[in-house]
Design an enzyme around this catalytic site. Structure first.
Site, short mmCIF file in Angstrom:
data_model
loop_
_atom_site.label_atom_id
_atom_site.label_comp_id
_atom_site.label_asym_id
_atom_site.label_seq_id
_atom_site.Cartn_x
_atom_site.Cartn_y
_atom_site.Cartn_z
N ASP A 2 35.06 -23.96 -51.17
CA ASP A 2 35.91 -24.83 -51.96
C ASP A 2 35.09 -25.77 -52.83
OD1 ASP A 2 39.02 -24.72 -51.03
OD2 ASP A 2 37.67 -24.10 -49.43
N GLN A 19 45.26 -18.21 -41.59
CA GLN A 19 45.08 -17.46 -42.84
C GLN A 19 44.42 -16.11 -42.60
OE1 GLN A 19 44.31 -20.72 -42.42
NE2 GLN A 19 44.45 -21.88 -44.32
N LYS A 27 36.69 -23.82 -45.52
CA LYS A 27 37.71 -23.96 -44.49
C LYS A 27 37.10 -24.37 -43.15
CE LYS A 27 41.26 -23.56 -44.82
NZ LYS A 27 42.25 -24.65 -45.05
N GLY A 61 43.69 -21.26 -51.65
CA GLY A 61 42.46 -20.65 -52.11
C GLY A 61 42.00 -21.38 -53.36
#
EC number: 5.3.1.23
Length: 352
Positions: free
Chosen positions: A243, A202, A254, A57
């Site tokens: 991100d 995840q 992701k 993360g």
């Protein structure tokens, strides 16, 4: 709707613990079946944990890296911050190389360098205070953006999220999952769907477990079921993290995020990105300039250590993709909401 949120009820998980002597990281590779913290006594152990996805993360990676610098400081001697910065540079470079796509990692290390540059003989204490400030500010930012993002959601809505963007990925509360937590607390969200998020799962391993800790009952779906779910009308918003957010509003997140945005636009479903302002990279003009990290192709060959693919096959394993800003309805940070993001709107919000 009320904006009063019971944070103690909806914020129970902490992935990063600083003991004063070592950094303890909740091993996210072993969840949901084993809750175990990995102890890191030096910066290289932190870098290895970041690379191995023990901690993951974007915000959490940045926080862990900041504490990694604090640990690295224990191995050197220096009269002041400037001297320490030079001696710590190799360790900081190794930390930065652990996960190159997430901008929070470089951002946190840059903050540590800035405070070192003006620190005197107490530079070790300065580093520790800055690492703690990075963590504290992230938690406050997440709670703020949770309320801002939830306010966009019409009561009674269903939402779909991807990967894990909750307390496990941050200092606490989460980014996209923080929006969902706030939306549930305020009665705006009736149903939460989570994509499994191959190949590391995840969503299946982390997001549904984390929501369960808060008493929220999620519905897990296969990644490939997302478009069909949208077609049923059960989802009004896709809410994801980031991100890296570029100067034109393009977003790296992701792998699988881009196809969700395409499907959402086709089905009239709104698409929200929730991330702290530290994720915004105004020095990167567009997503075309983002380095997309690729991991070991072998991660695609099995699930949970059990091989599911034939022997002697090739694989391509990018970890991130880029969603063009044209497909994003809102970017939410602790500074506010940017609707229909583009270069002009990003400049207005974040300057040059």
């Amino acid at each position: 709707m009320t904006t009063s949120i019971d944070f103690d009820r909806y914020d129970r998980v902490r992935p990063i613990r600083w003991t004063g002597e070592a950094l303890e990281l909740l091993d996210q590779r072993k969840l949901p079946f084993t809750v175990e913290y990995v102890r890191c006594d030096d910066s290289d152990a932190v870098a290895a944990a970041i690379h191995a996805l023990t901690v993951r993360g974007a915000p959490a990676i940045g926080i862990a890296a900041a504490w990694g610098v604090v640990l690295a400081a224990r191995a050197i001697e220096a009269a002041d911050g400037a001297e320490a910065a030079a001696r710590l540079d190799p360790a900081m470079q190794r930390l930065n190389a652990a996960r190159p796509t997430a901008v929070n990692l470089a951002w946190a290390l840059a903050r540590m360098r800035r405070v070192l540059a003006v620190a005197g003989h107490d530079w070790r204490n300065v580093l520790e205070r800055e690492a703690q400030a990075i963590a504290d500010e992230d938690l406050a930012a997440n709670r703020r953006m949770g309320a801002l993002g939830a306010a966009l959601i019409v009561p009674g809505s269903g939402v779909l999220t991807h990967c894990n963007t909750g307390s496990l990925a941050t200092a606490g509360f989460g980014t996209a999952l923080g929006v969902i937590r706030a939306g549930v607390a305020e009665g705006r969200i009736d149903q939460v769907f989570a994509g499994e998020t191959r190949p590391w799962l995840q969503g299946a391993r982390l997001t549904v477990w984390e929501l369960q800790q808060d008493g929220i009952a999620p519905t897990l779906i296969a990644d490939a079921a997302a478009s069909h779910l949208m077609k049923t009308g059960k989802v009004q918003w896709v809410v994801v993290g980031a991100d890296r957010i570029c100067a034109n509003g393009d977003v790296a997140n992701k792998i699988g995020t881009y196809q969700l945005a395409i499907a959402a636009r086709h089905h009239g479903v709104k698409f929200m990105v929730a991330a702290p302002s530290s994720t915004v990279d105004m020095a990167t003009a567009s997503g075309d300039q983002i380095h997309i990290e690729e991991r070991d192709p072998g991660e695609l060959f099995g699930v949970g250590g059990v091989r599911t693919a034939a022997q002697d096959v090739g694989a391509w394993n990018p970890v991130f993709d880029v969603t063009p800003h044209e497909l994003i309805d809102a970017i939410v940070t602790e500074r506010g909401v940017i609707e229909r993001p583009d270069a002009t709107a990003m400049r207005a919000a974040f300057g040059d």
